[in-house]
Enzyme design. Structure first.
Site, mmCIF file in Angstrom:
data_model
loop_
_atom_site.group_PDB
_atom_site.id
_atom_site.type_symbol
_atom_site.label_atom_id
_atom_site.label_comp_id
_atom_site.label_asym_id
_atom_site.label_seq_id
_atom_site.Cartn_x
_atom_site.Cartn_y
_atom_site.Cartn_z
ATOM 1 N N GLY A 1 -71.279 23.003 8.935
ATOM 2 C CA GLY A 1 -70.331 21.978 8.403
ATOM 3 C C GLY A 1 -70.137 20.864 9.512
ATOM 4 O O GLY A 1 -70.725 20.637 10.459
ATOM 5 N N LEU B 1 -76.446 23.808 2.699
ATOM 6 C CA LEU B 1 -76.089 22.978 3.924
ATOM 7 C C LEU B 1 -76.315 23.852 4.910
ATOM 8 O O LEU B 1 -75.481 24.854 5.245
ATOM 9 C CB LEU B 1 -74.722 22.324 3.844
ATOM 10 C CG LEU B 1 -74.184 21.312 4.948
ATOM 11 C CD1 LEU B 1 -75.162 20.124 4.813
ATOM 12 C CD2 LEU B 1 -72.727 21.283 4.650
ATOM 13 N N ASP B 2 -77.129 23.602 6.217
ATOM 14 C CA ASP B 2 -77.185 24.139 7.400
ATOM 15 C C ASP B 2 -77.709 25.593 7.316
ATOM 16 O O ASP B 2 -77.357 26.659 8.273
ATOM 17 C CB ASP B 2 -75.713 24.347 8.141
ATOM 18 C CG ASP B 2 -75.397 22.819 8.593
ATOM 19 O OD1 ASP B 2 -76.047 22.005 8.290
ATOM 20 O OD2 ASP B 2 -73.956 22.704 8.509
ATOM 21 N N GLN B 3 -78.241 26.026 6.185
ATOM 22 C CA GLN B 3 -78.763 27.138 5.725
ATOM 23 C C GLN B 3 -80.357 27.463 5.972
ATOM 24 O O GLN B 3 -80.770 28.443 5.832
ATOM 25 C CB GLN B 3 -78.228 27.749 4.425
ATOM 26 C CG GLN B 3 -76.707 27.818 4.388
ATOM 27 C CD GLN B 3 -76.143 29.031 5.271
ATOM 28 O OE1 GLN B 3 -76.424 30.141 5.414
ATOM 29 N NE2 GLN B 3 -75.041 28.397 6.003
#
Lengths: 287, 287, 287, 287
Positions: free
Chosen positions: C204, C230-232
């Site tokens: 995040g 997100l960011d995965q």
């Protein structure tokens, strides 16, 4: 990276030409082998080809013991240096030590928890100090107090001992004697040393003192195959640790111990899993 | 680690004795200074003391400009080498370059976003190639095409240029000429070089080629102060990157570029923030 | 690791079975190709096979353009996902940026000295700030000021622009907008992001602030493929740098910038040389 | 970094104000002490001051044993948290272990060669497995088989045992039980844990499995002080090692073992040499 059993590993190098991967992999495939891991390298300057292949032999149509004979003609056609190792067989390793215990301690502990696929039938030393540590792990410890006068004769005894125990590889775990060219020639690319510097910086004796006096900001350790030229053999692995102006010579030695242990252990792992090919003065590492 | 303004920084070295920290910190305290950062080091072998202190001068009882005169007697008593820098003043730096752009590019970009507390009044080169890059950042670019015959005379012109611009420090950002002892003596511990190897490994020319041929598993870069002895000056910073048998000479050069940029930039930062003291052939880095 | 031309690269993944290497290498060999580099991996848990082979096509018996058709039947038999890239063709890449210049600066400079085998036909931004930098390198710069209300429509325009320029891959070089699932689905495993933390730590926003407040001793940066979460997405490359209590939030940001630049550049290199295969939520990197 | 004897070490933190270094160093100087090492830090956001000073007491005008009383008034004036340790006295440390031997093995071996200035009067475990290793080094081994039902009572017995042996610090060397808040409160900032991940990534159980499934390219280990919140205490030290797609879960565990050993050993060294001050949720490390 673990080797499944039963299986076989081929290490091969030869002049590069078209079709090498195809023909080697086909050799395995047509005998019912399933390739588990294949790594190859072409040195485009020297025009040399290097390969490591491991395969499962559980459905193999010929007995693994006959592999050498079966593969021989192909290898001959390629003009190759090669060796096939059967996965189930452990490499037989002799450790040479002097007085420092950290590398021996590290190797024996790792060996005891199963990190290496090796047998250690014996430990050789020019000092009796580390015998208790050897015995704690149940490994016979042979003391050969080398002197300048006795060196030639003692090395001969050591070589016979190694031969009697069918030793494949010698690990110099901070062994503080220089081996003679005769000894080195008996184990080409099969003697591994740990040098406590970032080679080629600080060759020879007292590398930590040299590093301390030069004021370097990083020190290193290097594991390499032993050749006739001191500290000039093909490098297997290196690593480093940062220094500052606060670090005394004792701090360098302390921090360096950790490096030596790790770097030597990595070299043992790579060598014993047949992941190293020598390419002139260099190594090809299939990790 | 950022320096508040207005403030002052003392860098001092002297033979060790009792009371140094107490008396130096008292000097600052009794004049209303508030210490922001203090780092000291005692070389117990050489029996030398090193200190860096920065303090706020916002409530200082004497004008910062008078600090040198006020501190002089104490320093004399200690037999110290010392210098007080006022936080507001930026170090004046000249860059020397040849044809490679990566170090120049890196320094100018970092400078443009405010990473360094320096002014760059000019760039000197023995080749015209990098002038467009210099002009893009609005910095005058002076070409001095050095030859063996003209070297002495040209260095004299360069020294005059540096003097005219009140240059404090010279950065050799892959400048491919060896400076004469006369030039070096004019800027003692104020010329910084980036050598593209892990010194003392691979001194001299073509370190990447030397590293490639030796088959090392790690390459490095070293920033150091220039002294009369090539590649032998006190080391400021070093870093390394791993190599493998797959890496060609071009790969070494490419990976090395990244190292050179980072290592030189760190040295510039340390030097320009007055974090370095020279201790014989070594450095003390207060980071 | 450099790709010789003319040549071809196959990236392929399929369920594991015996004979894959043999049959693929034979396909190349019987058409006159000489394998330059072969790397394979078997995920023994998922029982999946991954391979990257590059070969010279200078003596190839079929035109490279017909490779897809020729290889199709074999790939179909294997149930493979695959792609053959011709060495001569550069990957077409669009950069997405916002206000931070360090990643853009780094990519454009590396591109200018020939480090990447890519073309950059355009740069997209939601802010006009970096247009001068883009123009310095002669690359068209398109500003799309995204708002919550306009996002859907603007993304549509962006996708059309990318399509018009035949863009293969999108690099988010510190682009501060979250892309919609629709956008992401249009470029599966072809959008690369740089996240300024050591994922999965500090997902995040404001990862440097999070790291500062947690008091970690090491910070990191992560390049990954963008997925809907997100960011995965699958991680391509990570690296780290040490911190101390002396480092302020500004120091973290400064040190982190260097990491972001290097880690993103490495990801671009790996991706553009077709060295990455996606394996579920992970990557296989043939470096 | 070695501590000369006889000597003393002051660790102190207090709200920042002018004159702290001057008055503390003067306190030492006027009693005949010679400062060997001084490190200070100002947290400019929290406006807190931290200092570690070590000095020689060989010419000290008061007996070291009276130092606490002599320094008390000054510390009170500063509103400081502080502690003076006399160099000659070793820290008394208890090790808590379960079944994994690598951290215990490492700590006992390092202790045996004199790397730590600690005494280890006892080892506590919830399993009998490691007793032989403890006995090899001559250290009493106490087994407390904890169950959910017996936990409260057993922890009480353990606390009494620690008290009886005048234990200063507890090291959790892969101890697989969560300590109760009551236990933790008894040793504030004096219980050190090693967590086998790069915190705050992968808190809780099976971090290697979590890392493997996420496909990270780097794994880590973290030593931290234990607080009531699991894996949330102030971080002392972290380090990392690179992973690739070739690494199995077993490889992660194997490589991680080396990290855990090194990171925990570094934390023990820092803590036992009184180099750590806690600053809220963070640490200040004077190394």
């Amino acid at each position: 990276m673990t080797i499944s059993e039963p299986g076989a590993i081929l290490l091969l190098s030869c002049p590069d030409r078209a079709g090498l991967v195809s023909r080697i992999s086909h050799f395995i495939y047509e005998r019912g082998g399933n390739i588990l891991d294949l790594d190859e390298h072409v040195d485009t300057i020297e025009k040399m080809f290097f390969i490591r292949v491991s395969w499962s032999t559980s459905h193999f149509s010929i007995p693994p013991i006959e592999l050498d004979e079966a593969f021989g003609p192909l290898a001959k056609e390629f003009g190759a240096s090669w060796k096939i190792r059967l996965g189930g067989r452990k490499m037989r390793v002799a450790l040479f030590v002097s007085r420092y215990d950290h590398c021996l301690q590290e190797l024996l502990w790792r060996h005891s928890i199963g990190e290496f696929r090796i047998d250690i039938p014996l430990i050789v030393s020019n000092h009796p100090d580390l015998e208790p540590l050897a015995l704690r792990y149940g490994i016979p410890f042979h003391v050969f107090p080398v002197t300048a006068a006795s060196k030639q004769e003692i090395e001969q005894q050591e070589l016979e001992l190694l031969k009697d125990h069918d030793i494949d590889t010698v690990l110099l775990a901070r062994y503080m004697q220089v081996l003679s060219p005769q000894f080195v020639e008996s184990y080409p690319s099969r003697i591994i040393n740990i040098h406590h510097s970032f080679l080629p910086a600080f060759v020879g004796s007292s590398p930590y003192r040299q590093a301390y006096e030069r004021g370097v900001k990083i020190i290193g350790a290097t594991s390499h195959y032993v050749t006739e030229d001191l500290d000039q053999g093909p490098i297997i692995e290196q690593d480093i640790v940062r220094m500052s102006h606060k670090d005394t010579l004792d701090d360098l030695i302390r921090k360096g111990r950790d490096l030596e242990r790790l770097v030597l252990a990595r070299a043992v792992r790579l060598h014993s899993e047949h992941r190293i090919l020598v390419n002139g003065k260099k190594t090809v590492i299939f990790d």
